[in-house]
Design an enzyme around this catalytic site. Structure first.
Site, short mmCIF file in Angstrom:
data_model
loop_
_atom_site.label_atom_id
_atom_site.label_comp_id
_atom_site.label_asym_id
_atom_site.label_seq_id
_atom_site.Cartn_x
_atom_site.Cartn_y
_atom_site.Cartn_z
N ASP A 286 26.74 12.92 -0.11
CA ASP A 286 27.42 14.20 -0.25
C ASP A 286 28.51 14.02 -1.31
OD1 ASP A 286 28.27 16.78 0.03
OD2 ASP A 286 28.39 16.75 2.21
C1 NOJ Z 1 29.72 19.33 -0.01
C2 NOJ Z 1 28.92 19.88 1.12
O1 NOJ Z 1 29.18 19.15 2.30
C3 NOJ Z 1 27.43 19.89 0.87
O2 NOJ Z 1 26.81 20.61 1.90
C4 NOJ Z 1 27.11 20.47 -0.48
O3 NOJ Z 1 25.72 20.48 -0.67
C5 NOJ Z 1 27.80 19.66 -1.53
N1 NOJ Z 1 29.24 19.73 -1.32
C6 NOJ Z 1 27.47 20.12 -2.95
O4 NOJ Z 1 28.06 21.31 -3.24
#
Ligand code: NOJ
Length: 761
Positions: A286
Site C-alpha cells: 500500500d
Molecule cells: C492507500 C489506500 O489504503 C489504498 O486503498 C489505495 O489503493 C492506495 N492508497 C492508493 O491510492
C-alpha cells in the site's frame, strides 16, 4: 531516428510475443519474459518493482518531471492515479520509446465503485445482495477505466469489518465472510472478465491483505491482533475467494499481523498466499507501506525494504525502497538475485497478460474514451443499482412512498450537496455534474409536486470538525449564522409543506480512509434540526447519508420513516426520487449490524455463544454476558431491511434430517408476497454447528436468494446443504467437517428466522 529505434525494438518484442506453433499461452509468456529478463540489468529489474504516484506528471510537465527521467532510465514499473488517455499515452510513450528496453508501464487507479459513472459505495452495493448487479457495476467500471487508459484497479477491497468506528467500513462489503467472498468473486469477474488481454478488461487488485478491517479500536492504520482460528474461518475467506476467482494482484495492508507488518510478513505473503492458496499474481504494497515499517519499528529503510522483498512483496507503492536499496542489500547477502528476479518476473507477467507488450497503447483508444465513458446507458444502470442498495429501515403508517403531489420540504445540509453524493474514493467522478437531491426530486416529480429547500443546519456544530470531515474538497458551504437562526429558517419552509424530507447524516469524507469516529451518531447540530422538524407534527422522512452504520435509537423511536441511502454514486438523487415516490420498491438489506450505541461496537450477528449467554428474550441477567445499560441486540440486525410490501415465510422443509458424508440435503421454504406491491425479498439461509471441537458461531450465512414476487405470489426457495458447506478450520487449521447436529435457519434477516435441525453422520 528515435522513432526508428522504437519500431525496431517494438518489433523485436512483438516477435518474441508471437506464439510458436502448438505453444500454450503460459509457455509463450515464459519464453517472452525469459528472453526479456536476460537483457535486463539489475537496476532495470528493480525499476520494474517501482510504483510512484503520478505526482508532478499530472501537472502536464510530462517531459521535464522527475518521474519522466526515471521512466526513461527504466526505473519505473507503473504509475497510478493519472487520468485521461492523452496524458497516459504521453507517459507510456516515454517508457516504450525512450527507455532502453521499451518496457510498457502499468497504469493503476483507485477505481473503487465505478469510474466516471459512480455506483454506490461498496458497503451500499453489498446491501443489494445482487451479485449480478455487483458484477455489472465492476464490468462498467472496467469498461470506462480501460477506455481512459487504465489497466489496473486497486479494487476490490474485501476487508471484513465489524467495527463501525473504522471509516473504511464504507469500502468493504460488511461483516459476513460468506457474502463478502461471493461479492469479492463477482467484482473480480466484473473487472477481469475471462480474458485480461481484452481491451475492456482490467486487472483487479484485492486489498488490503490482510485483516485491515480489524484494526484495534476502529482507528485507521492501527494494530491487528487475531487468533488464527478466527482469521481462517472468517476474515481470510473473502481474500481467498478473490484469489480463487483469479485476481491478478493483491495489495498488502498497512497493519501488522502477529507482530510483523503485512508488508514484510513472509508467513502471510508466501506461506499462506502463494503456498497454501496458490496465488500466482503479484503483490503490491500500500502507499508508503514499505517506508512506514521504519515507524512500525522493525528496521531502517534498507532493512525494511529487504524484508518486504524477502517476504514476497513484488511492487513498492511510493516508498522507492525496492528501487533504491535492494542493490546494496544484495551485495550484503541480505537478499538474493533470484528474489529480485521473481518479483520482476511477476510484474512483467502481469504486463504480458494485459497485452501491453503486444500493444502498449491498447488502453489509449480515443474513440473509446469519447464514446464509452459516463454514457446514458451506464448512468441508467447506476441509477437502478443505487436504488437496489438503499435500505428502508423504518416505515410507520406507510409514510413512504410519497405521492407526487402537494408540497414537499427537503431540508438538511446534504439536501443540496451533489458533490457529496458520490461517496468516498470516487477519484474519477465528475463531481460537478452530480445532481443534488433537491434537483433530482424536482426533476422526477415534474410539475406534480412543489419542492422547497432549506439547509437547516451545518454538517457539525464544530467548524473544525466540519473542516476535517470535508478535507478532500467536497466541502459543504458553511453557514456562520447561529444554529437557531438556520433551524428557524428551515422550520418556516417545513410549516408550509405537507411532508418533510430530512437529508441528514455524514458527509462523504466522514467515512473512508483516515475517517474513524468515536461517536457514530448523526452529528449534533443535525440532530437538533431533526428534533425540531419532528416537533412540527408533519410526517418526516429521514433520508440518511452515511458510509457506516450509525447509532439511530432516537431517530428510530421518533421519525416515522427512515431510508438509508449510503452514498449512492452519480445517480443517487434520481434513485432516491425513484424510491421515495414508489417507482422503485426498496429491497436492500443490511450487510452490517447497526448498533444501539457506539459502546456495543464491534457488534456482529455471527458471534460466539460464550459460556454465559443470555437466556432467550432476556436483556440483562446478573453474571451473564451482557451490559447493564443496553441489551445485546443491535438496533437493526445483519440482513435487515423493509419493503413497501410484506412477505410471509412458510415452515422449513428439510429433504431429510440426516446427511451422509457423500450426500446432500435441501432446506426449502415458501415465501409469499402478502402485500399489494410488487417487491423483492432477500431470503437468507443460516447454519449453526451445534457442537464442535472448537467453538462455533451462533449463526453463519451459507446462502441467500433474492426473489421477485407479485402481490399474492408465492415461490419456493431451496438451499442445498452438503458436507463441504459445513467445513471449517479446526484448532490445527485443518479444513474439515465434523459429524454431529446442525441447526438450519431461514428468514428475512439474521434475527427473524425459523429453525430446523439435521445431523451429519
Ligand atoms: C492507500 C489506500 O489504503 C489504498 O486503498 C489505495 O489503493 C492506495 N492508497 C492508493 O491510492
Amino acid at each position: 531516428m528515435k522513432h526508428l529505434s522504437f519500431l525496431i525494438c517494438f518489433f523485436i518484442l512483438l516477435g518474441a510475443c508471437s506464439p510458436k506453433k502448438g505453444e500454450s499461452r503460459d509457455a509463450e509468456m515464459d519464453r517472452f519474459v525469459n528472453n526479456l529478463m536476460k537483457q535486463m540489468t539489475l537496476d532495470e529489474k528493480t525499476g520494474q518493482l517501482n510504483l510512484p504516484a503520478a505526482g508532478d506528471i499530472t501537472t502536464g510537465q510530462t517531459e521535464s518531471s522527475d518521474i519522466a527521467s526515471k521512466i526513461k532510465e527504466g526505473k519505473v514499473g507503473g504509475l497510478f492515479n493519472i487520468k485521461g488517455v492523452e496524458k497516459i499515452r504521453e507517459v507510456q510513450r516515454l517508457a516504450v520509446e525512450e527507455s532502453r528496453l521499451k518496457i510498457p508501464l502499468l497504469f493503476g487507479m483507485d477505481v473503487i465503485h465505478g469510474y466516471e459513472t459512480v455506483f454506490p459505495i461498496p458497503l451500499g452495493l453489498s446491501c443489494s445482495w445482487d451479485l449480478q448487479a455487483i458484477e455489472q457495476s465492476a464490468r462498467i467500471a472496467a469498461t470506462e477505466a480501460s477506455a481512459d487508459g487504465i489497466c489496473w484497479t486497486f479494487s476490490p477491497m474485501v476487508d471484513l469489518c465489524r467495527d463501525a468506528r473504522w471509516g473504511r467500513i464504507a469500502e468493504g462489503s460488511g461483516e459476513d465472510p460468506f457474502l463478502g467472498g461471493e461479492i469479492a468473486k463477482a467484482m473480480v469477474r466484473g473487472y477481469q472478465g475471462d480474458d485480461l488481454s481484452l481491451q475492456n478488461t482490467i486487472m483487479a487488485c484485492v486489498k488490503h491483505f490482510a485483516l485491515y478491517g480489524a484494526s484495534e479500536s476502529g482507528r485507521d492504520y492501527n494494530t491487528v491482533d487475531m487468533s488464527h482460528v478466527r482469521m481462517f474461518n472468517e476474515y481470510m475467506l473473502p481474500y481467498q475467494a478473490a484469489v480463487d476467482a483469479g485476481a491478478g494482484s493483491i495489495m498488502a495492508s498497512f497493519n501488522e499481523i502477529d507482530g510483523v507488518p503485512a508488508t514484510a510478513n513472509k508467513w502471510l505473503l508466501t506461506d499462506v498466499l502463494r503456498n497454501r492458496w496458490g496465488f500466482n499474481g503479484f503483490v503490491v504494497s500500500d502507499y508508503t507501506g514499505i517506508s512506514e515499517m521504519i515507524a512500525h519499528g522493525i528496521g531502517d529503510f534498507k532493512t525494511v525494504s529487504a524484508r518486504a522483498l524477502d517476504a514476497g512483496l513484488d511492487m513498492d507503492m511510493v516508498s522507492e525502497g525496492l528501487l533504491t536499496t535492494l542493490p546494496e542489500s544484495l551485495k550484503e547477502g541480505k537478499i538474493t538475485e533470484d528474489q529480485i528476479d521473481a518479483a520482476c518476473r511477476r510484474i512483467l507477467e502481469a504486463k504480458y497478460k494485459l497485452g501491453l507488450f503486444s500493444d502498449p497503447y491498447r488502453y489509449c483508444d480515443k474513440t473509446r474514451s469519447e464514446s464509452e465513458i459516463y454514457t446514458t446507458e451506464h448512468r441508467a444502470i447506476a441509477r437502478h443499482i443505487a436504488a437496489e442498495s438503499f435500505v428502508l429501515l423504518k416505515n410507520d403508517k406507510q409514510t413512504l412512498p410519497l405521492k407526487k403531489q402537494g408540497t414537499i420540504a427537503v431540508i438538511g445540509p446534504l439536501a443540496d450537496a451533489g458533490l457529496n453524493m458520490a461517496g468516498t474514493w470516487s477519484v474519477a467522478a465528475k463531481l460537478d455534474e452530480i445532481t443534488g437531491l433537491v434537483e433530482g426530486l424536482k426533476e422526477v416529480a415534474g410539475d406534480k409536486a412543489r419542492i422547497f429547500y432549506a439547509k437547516g443546519s451545518n454538517l457539525t456544530a464544530d467548524a473544525e470538525l466540519e473542516k476535517n470531515a470535508t478535507a478532500l474538497g467536497r466541502g459543504l458551504i458553511r453557514d456562520n449564522r447561529p444554529e437557531r437562526v438556520i433551524i428557524d429558517e428551515a422550520l418556516q419552509i417545513a410549516q408550509r409543506s405537507d411532508v418533510i424530507v430530512a437529508a441528514l447524516g455524514e458527509s462523504s469524507e466522514m467515512s473512508g480512509e483516515s475517517s474513524s469516529r468515536t461517536d457514530i451518531k448523526i452529528p449534533d447540530t443535525q440532530q437538533n434540526l431533526l428534533k425540531a422538524l419532528v416537533q412540527t407534527g408533519k410526517p418526516v422522512v429521514l433520508v440518511l447519508f452515511t458510509g457506516r452504520p450509525l447509532a439511530l435509537v432516537w431517530e428510530h423511536e421518533n421519525v416515522p420513516a427512515i431510508l438509508n441511502t449510503w452514498f449512492g454514486g452519480s445517480e443517487t438523487a434520481y434513485a432516491i426520487a425513484d424510491v421515495l415516490f414508489g417507482d422503485t420498491n426498496p429491497s436492500g438489506k443490511l450487510t452490517t449490524s447497526f448498533p444501539q450505541n457506539t459502546g456495543q461496537v464491534p457488534i456482529f450477528y455471527n458471534h460466539k455463544n460464550t459460556g454465559r449467554p443470555l437466556e432467550e428474550g432476556k436483556w440483562f441477567q446478573k453474571f451473564r454476558s451482557n451490559y447493564l445499560d443496553v441489551s445485546n441486540e443491535p438496533l437493526y440486525p445483519f440482513g435487515y431491511g423493509m419493503s413497501y410490501t410484506t412477505f410471509s415465510y412458510g415452515d422449513i422443509q428439510l429433504s431429510s434430517t440426516t446427511l451422509d458424508p457423500s450426500g446432500e440435503l435441501t432446506a426449502s421454504v415458501v415465501v409469499t408476497n402478502t402485500g399489494t406491491t410488487t417487491g423483492k425479498e432477500i431470503v437468507q439461509f443460516y447454519i449453526r454447528d451445534l457442537v464442535g471441537s472448537i467453538t462455533r458461531p451462533v449463526k453463519e450465512l451459507k446462502g441467500f436468494e433474492k426473489v421477485g414476487l407479485e402481490p399474492g405470489e408465492s415461490k419456493t426457495v431451496t438451499f442445498k446443504i452438503t458436507p463441504e458447506s459445513l467445513k471449517f478450520y479446526n484448532y490445527d487449521l485443518k479444513y474439515d467437517y465434523e459429524p454431529g447436529d446442525f441447526a438450519v435457519m431461514i428468514g428475512a434477516n439474521s434475527r427473524d428466522v425459523q429453525t430446523a435441525q439435521f445431523s451429519l453422520k
